[in-house]
Structures are given as structure tokens and as C-alpha cells.
Design a protein around this motif. Structure first.
Motif, PDB file in Angstrom:
ATOM      1  N   ALA A  23       0.855  -1.182   0.000  1.00 20.73           N
ATOM      2  CA  ALA A  23       0.000   0.000   0.000  1.00 20.73           C
ATOM      3  C   ALA A  23       0.895   1.237   0.000  1.00 20.73           C
ATOM      4  O   ALA A  23       1.818   1.341   0.793  1.00 20.73           O
ATOM      5  N   LEU A  24       0.593   2.151  -0.905  1.00 20.78           N
ATOM      6  CA  LEU A  24       1.417   3.345  -1.092  1.00 20.78           C
ATOM      7  C   LEU A  24       0.689   4.586  -0.598  1.00 20.78           C
ATOM      8  O   LEU A  24      -0.537   4.650  -0.644  1.00 20.78           O
ATOM      9  N   THR A  25       1.454   5.574  -0.179  1.00 19.16           N
ATOM     10  CA  THR A  25       0.853   6.874   0.099  1.00 19.16           C
ATOM     11  C   THR A  25       0.446   7.475  -1.232  1.00 19.16           C
ATOM     12  O   THR A  25       0.884   7.032  -2.300  1.00 19.16           O
ATOM     13  N   VAL A  26      -0.378   8.491  -1.189  1.00 14.33           N
ATOM     14  CA  VAL A  26      -0.791   9.166  -2.417  1.00 14.33           C
ATOM     15  C   VAL A  26       0.432   9.744  -3.126  1.00 14.33           C
ATOM     16  O   VAL A  26       0.562   9.651  -4.348  1.00 14.33           O
ATOM     17  N   THR A  27       1.362  10.293  -2.370  1.00 14.54           N
ATOM     18  CA  THR A  27       2.582  10.858  -2.961  1.00 14.54           C
ATOM     19  C   THR A  27       3.403   9.777  -3.659  1.00 14.54           C
ATOM     20  O   THR A  27       3.880   9.981  -4.777  1.00 14.54           O
ATOM     21  N   GLU A  28       3.559   8.616  -3.015  1.00 11.66           N
ATOM     22  CA  GLU A  28       4.326   7.521  -3.617  1.00 11.66           C
ATOM     23  C   GLU A  28       3.654   7.009  -4.887  1.00 11.66           C
ATOM     24  O   GLU A  28       4.312   6.779  -5.905  1.00 11.66           O
ATOM     25  N   ALA A  29       2.338   6.840  -4.836  1.00 13.97           N
ATOM     26  CA  ALA A  29       1.604   6.353  -6.010  1.00 13.97           C
ATOM     27  C   ALA A  29       1.671   7.367  -7.148  1.00 13.97           C
ATOM     28  O   ALA A  29       1.870   6.993  -8.315  1.00 13.97           O
TER      29      ALA A  29
END
Length: 98
Positions: free
Chosen positions: A39-45
Motif C-alpha cells: 500500500a502506497l501513500t498518495v505521494t508515492e503512487a
């Protein structure tokens, strides 16, 4: 070794590069960040897709990209990024530019 969500041959064709050159580049590339995250943060995604956070939030709000709330945190499943790109590719967005 897991198969990528998008066929490498199709990606190479879209980028107009030889498939073997793309495979070599992928093999030589050093992964950035923790590739084991599910699961990624919005920034990572957003960084993985190559768009801004605001645009990714628009896709989340419209349901175009899956996300989950964990407490007060918003997370994007890693496979949702691949699913999103596969849908966009099949919609021929790459051919619609310009």
C-alpha cells in the motif's frame, strides 16, 4: 519472476524503442524506495505514475484508481497503480495525445 501488468513488447512499441533495449534498461535499473510495499501513500503512487498528488486525488475521488482508508490515512494498493495504467493503455490514451 512475476510478469508485469503491461506487456513489455507493447510498452517498447509505444515508446518506439527496441524491446531488448527496454529489457536491458529494466534489468539495470536500481529500484527506488521499498518495492515490497503493498500500500502506497498518495505521494508515492503519484510519483510511480508520474503525475501530481492533486491529479491522483481526482482519480481517487472519481473511482478511477482504487484506494483504502486506514484510520485517517489514505493508501493506494500497489496493484491498483498497475491496474489503472493498464486500463488507460487499453483506452488508447497514448494515441490520443497532441
Amino acid at each position: 519472476m512475476p510478469q508485469p501488468a503491461l506487456p513489455i513488447s507493447q510498452i517498447a512499441q509505444l515508446l518506439e524503442v527496441p524491446e531488448d533495449a527496454l529489457r536491458t534498461l529494466m534489468a539495470d535499473r536500481r529500484p527506488a524506495g521499498d518495492t515490497t510495499l503493498v500500500a502506497l501513500t498518495v505521494t508515492e503512487a503519484a510519483r510511480r505514475i508520474g503525475i501530481g498528488r492533486t491529479k491522483l486525488y481526482e482519480y481517487v475521488a472519481s473511482g478511477e484508481i482504487a484506494s483504502v482508508k486506514i484510520g485517517s490515512l489514505r493508501r493506494i494498493p500497489a496493484e491498483a497503480v498497475n491496474d489503472f495504467l493498464a486500463r488507460r493503455l487499453s483506452a488508447t490514451d497514448f494515441g490520443a495525445a497532441a
